[in-house]
Design a protein around this motif. Sequence first.
Motif, PDB file in Angstrom:
ATOM      1  N   PHE A  25      51.866  35.128  58.661  1.00 40.58           N
ATOM      2  CA  PHE A  25      51.472  33.844  58.058  1.00 40.58           C
ATOM      3  C   PHE A  25      52.670  32.903  58.040  1.00 40.58           C
ATOM      4  N   PHE A  26      53.851  33.433  57.734  1.00 40.40           N
ATOM      5  CA  PHE A  26      55.059  32.612  57.721  1.00 40.40           C
ATOM      6  C   PHE A  26      55.364  32.091  59.139  1.00 40.40           C
ATOM      7  N   LYS A  28      53.192  31.503  61.469  1.00 38.49           N
ATOM      8  CA  LYS A  28      52.222  30.431  61.747  1.00 38.49           C
ATOM      9  C   LYS A  28      52.656  29.135  61.063  1.00 38.49           C
ATOM     10  N   ALA A  29      53.066  29.242  59.800  1.00 41.42           N
ATOM     11  CA  ALA A  29      53.399  28.057  59.009  1.00 41.42           C
ATOM     12  C   ALA A  29      54.659  27.363  59.505  1.00 41.42           C
ATOM     13  N   THR A  30      55.522  28.087  60.211  1.00 40.92           N
ATOM     14  CA  THR A  30      56.772  27.499  60.678  1.00 40.92           C
ATOM     15  C   THR A  30      56.757  27.252  62.188  1.00 40.92           C
ATOM     16  N   GLY A  31      55.577  27.427  62.807  1.00 43.33           N
ATOM     17  CA  GLY A  31      55.446  27.143  64.237  1.00 43.33           C
ATOM     18  C   GLY A  31      56.141  28.165  65.121  1.00 43.33           C
ATOM     19  N   GLN A  32      56.403  29.322  64.577  1.00 46.07           N
ATOM     20  CA  GLN A  32      57.110  30.367  65.328  1.00 46.07           C
ATOM     21  C   GLN A  32      56.146  31.020  66.321  1.00 46.07           C
ATOM     22  N   ASP A  34      57.591  32.966  69.030  1.00 47.37           N
ATOM     23  CA  ASP A  34      58.329  34.084  69.641  1.00 47.37           C
ATOM     24  C   ASP A  34      57.610  35.388  69.274  1.00 47.37           C
ATOM     25  N   VAL A  36      58.399  38.373  69.153  1.00 44.26           N
ATOM     26  CA  VAL A  36      59.166  39.321  68.329  1.00 44.26           C
ATOM     27  C   VAL A  36      58.774  39.197  66.850  1.00 44.26           C
ATOM     28  N   TYR A  37      58.358  37.977  66.452  1.00 46.29           N
ATOM     29  CA  TYR A  37      58.061  37.740  65.031  1.00 46.29           C
ATOM     30  C   TYR A  37      56.575  37.864  64.679  1.00 46.29           C
ATOM     31  N   VAL A  53      62.136  40.437  59.268  1.00 40.27           N
ATOM     32  CA  VAL A  53      62.129  39.376  58.261  1.00 40.27           C
ATOM     33  C   VAL A  53      62.975  38.242  58.851  1.00 40.27           C
ATOM     34  N   PRO A  54      62.389  37.058  59.100  1.00 37.01           N
ATOM     35  CA  PRO A  54      63.172  35.979  59.714  1.00 37.01           C
ATOM     36  C   PRO A  54      64.256  35.449  58.759  1.00 37.01           C
TER      37      PRO A  54
ATOM     38  N   LEU B  32      50.121  24.899  54.643  1.00 36.15           N
ATOM     39  CA  LEU B  32      50.374  26.229  55.221  1.00 36.15           C
ATOM     40  C   LEU B  32      51.707  26.774  54.722  1.00 36.15           C
ATOM     41  N   ALA B  36      52.369  30.212  52.723  1.00 35.36           N
ATOM     42  CA  ALA B  36      53.106  31.276  53.420  1.00 35.36           C
ATOM     43  C   ALA B  36      54.457  31.558  52.786  1.00 35.36           C
ATOM     44  N   LEU B  64      61.302  24.495  54.665  1.00 32.26           N
ATOM     45  CA  LEU B  64      60.536  24.440  55.918  1.00 32.26           C
ATOM     46  C   LEU B  64      61.474  23.996  57.043  1.00 32.26           C
ATOM     47  N   TRP B  68      62.877  25.955  60.432  1.00 35.94           N
ATOM     48  CA  TRP B  68      62.919  25.431  61.808  1.00 35.94           C
ATOM     49  C   TRP B  68      64.310  25.598  62.406  1.00 35.94           C
ATOM     50  N   ARG B  71      64.568  28.992  63.548  1.00 31.16           N
ATOM     51  CA  ARG B  71      63.929  29.176  64.864  1.00 31.16           C
ATOM     52  C   ARG B  71      64.862  28.728  65.982  1.00 31.16           C
ATOM     53  N   GLN B  79      68.318  37.620  66.344  1.00 36.63           N
ATOM     54  CA  GLN B  79      68.611  37.374  64.926  1.00 36.63           C
ATOM     55  C   GLN B  79      69.763  38.222  64.397  1.00 36.63           C
TER      56      GLN B  79
END
Lengths: 147, 141
Positions: A25-26, A28-32, A34, A36-37, A53-54, B32, B36, B64, B68, B71, B79
């Motif tokens: 869900f996180f 999705k919410a952050t546009g990730q 990749d 791997v996540y 955990v990102p 969202l 989240a 948020l 980003w 990312r 990471q």
Amino acid sequence: MIDRKFIGHKMPQFSVAVEKGQLCFFAKATGQTDPVYIDESAAKTAGHRGLPVPPTFFFCLESASPDKDAFRDLLGLDYRKLLHGEQSFTYHEMAYAGDVLTFEQSVEDIYDKKNGLLEFVVRKTTVTNQLGTHVADLHSVTVSRNG
Amino acid sequence: MTEKLQRFDDIQVGDQIASLKLPPISRHTLALYCGASGDHNPIHVDSDFAKSAGMPDVFAHGMLSMAWLGRLLTNWVPQEAIRSFGVRFVSITQIHDQITCKAEVTEKFTVGHENRIRLALSTCDQQGQAKLSGDAVIALQ
């Protein structure tokens, strides 16, 4: 004014389970996007033991404290006046879905600027995993606007 | 993840890593992120509440934008290479802002036997106004 006697105060520690669905869900919410996540098999192919955990999600896990308002209540802060001033992380080990992380928070400093119009609370949080391994440290500066 | 393999010797101070440009921030994005992240502060999702707190409208969670920036980092290196990552929230990121995340190498150094670089991080809006400013330390082979 926030009582300076709380400098050095330690909060009761708490533990939070890292859930795979929460991480997806996180993402999705952050546009990730990749894999791997979001895809466990891609994570394992990349050498991880699960979905990682990102980097900033430790802050979200910290806010999943069973007593969310403990800090504000202790210091008598009005959350309409609060701003997040700074946030930093130091990383020691990766953490993954399925881990149970323990958070130990303390008040590292309280100070003011502009004759008390702005007050700053510095919080330090140490994160360890279910094996007792030191995973990360968080530093957070909260600003209270007293104007 | 060979495409993420950056080599210390190939990196120079002043190098910029590929920027990350986000779509304009919608109320849906904020809803969202509210769910989240577990940050349920209504000031980010409830415009009635935001106005009662003296703000013109809801505004984005600082975290948020930091996610980003995270990312941006993990698009560039795995990471586990990130040693530290910190930001200051310089100004409020407004609803509908179109944010770009950037990073530039500012230092190369060695701690023990580990080669590390420091990146200066920033986010700015469509007018180039700074929103977050920070840095990250990355370990490289």
